[in-house]
Write an enzyme that holds these catalytic residues in place. Structure first.
Site, short mmCIF file in Angstrom:
data_model
loop_
_atom_site.label_atom_id
_atom_site.label_comp_id
_atom_site.label_asym_id
_atom_site.label_seq_id
_atom_site.Cartn_x
_atom_site.Cartn_y
_atom_site.Cartn_z
N CYS A 168 39.74 210.14 -28.14
CA CYS A 168 40.65 210.64 -27.11
C CYS A 168 41.10 209.47 -26.25
CB CYS A 168 39.96 211.71 -26.28
SG CYS A 168 39.45 213.09 -27.29
N GLY A 188 35.66 179.79 -34.26
CA GLY A 188 37.08 179.94 -33.91
C GLY A 188 38.03 179.62 -35.04
N GLY A 215 32.12 182.31 -37.72
CA GLY A 215 31.81 183.69 -38.09
C GLY A 215 32.96 184.27 -38.89
N ARG A 216 34.09 184.40 -38.20
CA ARG A 216 35.27 185.04 -38.77
C ARG A 216 35.67 184.48 -40.14
NH1 ARG A 216 38.78 187.46 -35.36
NH2 ARG A 216 37.92 186.16 -33.72
C1 LIG Z 1 31.93 184.05 -31.21
C2 LIG Z 1 31.32 182.73 -31.32
C3 LIG Z 1 31.32 182.05 -32.55
C4 LIG Z 1 32.02 182.57 -33.77
O1 LIG Z 1 33.38 182.71 -33.58
P1 LIG Z 1 34.34 183.04 -34.82
O2 LIG Z 1 35.66 183.23 -34.16
O3 LIG Z 1 33.82 184.29 -35.42
O4 LIG Z 1 34.28 181.88 -35.72
C5 LIG Z 1 30.67 180.85 -32.62
N1 LIG Z 1 30.04 180.32 -31.54
C6 LIG Z 1 30.01 180.94 -30.35
C7 LIG Z 1 29.31 180.30 -29.23
C8 LIG Z 1 30.65 182.16 -30.20
O5 LIG Z 1 30.64 182.77 -29.02
#
Ligand SMILES: *Cc1c(COP(=O)(O)O)cnc(C)c1O
Length: 420
Positions: free
Chosen positions: A345, A234, A278-279
């Protein structure tokens, strides 16, 4: 007055990108390896004080083995939440406790696979204790995902966790640890994830504080000793040019002060700090390169691209902002206003609405920024759209194809046209 930043940089020259396009037709996502590594090194350095600190890269953000290998080589783990993600990790050579399995609504075969790989299993519900035990047996080490519900902790309001489907309530959490301990589990972790694309650093400091407090409470109530906390993902990124990236060093320093006070101060050191971003790890370092194939002037001015929301769904589904650079026109005035569209579309297939941009011509190359996480990964095949290639821009300037583009044969591969 501070000047408002309105542009974003790209890691290649127009000439370089032109050469890449002559080998790999648009659209494609291209990832900047050097920037990914530099950012990862910075994160590691910021948390070097923390015994056993580990980032588990959230595979769903960019599920490409070549990217996962970069992180694995740096000592990071993989955060997986599905069978395919577990298998990806395995194929990259990531297994054992380098895999964090943070799933929800989990099918039995995925628990079996995760347990077989020796992954750290993070349970999303108290009922999954029995479900896991029946299907795969209980491992030595178990983590649970905490959902704090409607509360205010520290300075920041922690979203609206009570609306989220994830995690256990506090009361369930205590029962869950007691239960698994009673059934032979010996090692314990604690996880939460309460943010999404959050740019306020206090949020992550507060999350750590909340987990440290909870760990102390459970330790004193149940005598359970925790090996780690996992702060989740997050961590936000500045999609807009005027936004500022998270100050990771600041977050780390604040968490260190809390750790010293609450964990070391209570004789509970060492507790490892994990995260599963991740992000923030790849998002800013990916770019969608796409060509203008049409211009259309009706009630509004439209730019039609050779890509669509099948290549990048975030603007279409969340109205998310993704910055756009028109290649070769970086210094031109943004004196035209366009809707930049894809070919689905679906009227929400727009990369940008009412976006001021330089004058655009058919044939121009647009670079859409910050597609390195939840970009290609969220792609789909609706309307018969094919998913694009993924390229890796190596530190030496060379380019490696790390996923080929889908072909029409791939699209039809699950159909049998016989006997029609
Ligand atoms: C999606 C997710 C992440 C990664 O989230 P980011 O916003 O990409 O950092 C990490 N842990 C869990 C459990 C997730 O569902």
């Amino acid at each position: 007055m501070e000047k408002v930043i309105t542009t974003k940089k790209i890691p290649f020259s127009g000439k370089q990108l032109g050469e890449i396009i002559s080998r790999y037709p648009t659209p494609f996502h291209i990832y900047d390896e050097k920037a990914i590594v530099d950012n990862a090194v910075r994160l590691k350095k910021a948390f070097s004080w923390a015994h056993g600190f580990r980032e588990y890269f959230a595979v769903k953000a960019l599920p490409n083995p070549h990217i996962m290998k970069i992180f694995s080589d740096m000592g990071f783990g993989a955060d997986c939440s599905s069978m395919a993600e577990l298998i990806l990790a395995e194929k990259v050579g990531i297994s054992g406790e380098s895999v964090f399995f943070s799933s929800n609504d989990t099918p039995a075969d995925e628990y079996v696979k995760a347990a077989g790989m020796g992954a750290i299993i993070n349970l999303d519900d108290i009922t999954h204790v029995g479900f896991l035990e029946e299907n795969a047996g209980l491992p030595d080490l178990i983590s649970f995902r905490y959902n704090p519900g409607p509360l205010r902790d520290g300075n920041a309001i922690i979203g609206k966790p009570e609306e989220a489907k994830y995690g256990l309530t506090r009361e369930q959490l205590c029962r869950a640890y007691e239960t698994v301990r009673g059934r032979g589990v010996k090692r314990f972790g604690l996880h939460t994830m309460v943010a999404s694309n959050e740019l306020d650093p206090e949020y992550f400091v507060d999350t750590a504080e909340m987990l440290f407090n909870l760990l102390l409470d459970i330790n004193s109530d149940l005598g359970i000793k925790f090996e780690f906390i996992n702060l989740g993902g997050g961590f936000g990124i500045p999609y807009r040019p005027e936004q500022k990236p998270l100050d990771i060093e600041y977050i780390s320093e604040k968490i260190k002060a809390l750790y010293d006070e609450k964990i070391s101060g209570n004789g509970l050191h060492p507790v490892r700090i994990y995260m599963e971003s991740g992000r923030m790890m790849t998002g800013p370092y990916g770019y969608l390169a796409t060509r203008v194939i049409h211009k259309k002037e009706t009630y509004k001015n439209y730019i039609g691209l050779d890509s669509s929301m099948a290549n990048l769904m975030r603007p279409g589904i969340y109205g998310a902002y993704h910055h756009i650079t028109v290649l070769g026109k970086e210094d031109w005035p943004c004196d035209h206003v366009y809707d930049v569209t894809g070919s689905l579309c679906e009227n929400n297939d727009k990369f940008a609405i009412d976006r001021p941009l330089p004058e655009i011509e058919i044939g121009d190359i647009l670079v859409i920024h910050d597609t390195g996480a939840h970009g290609h990964a969220m792609g789909f095949n609706y309307n018969g759209k094919l998913r694009s290639a993924e390229l890796l821009l190596r530190p030496d300037g060379s380019v490696k194809l790390i996923r080929r583009a889908e072909t029409i044969e791939d699209y039809f591969a699950t159909l049998d046209f016989g006997g029609l």
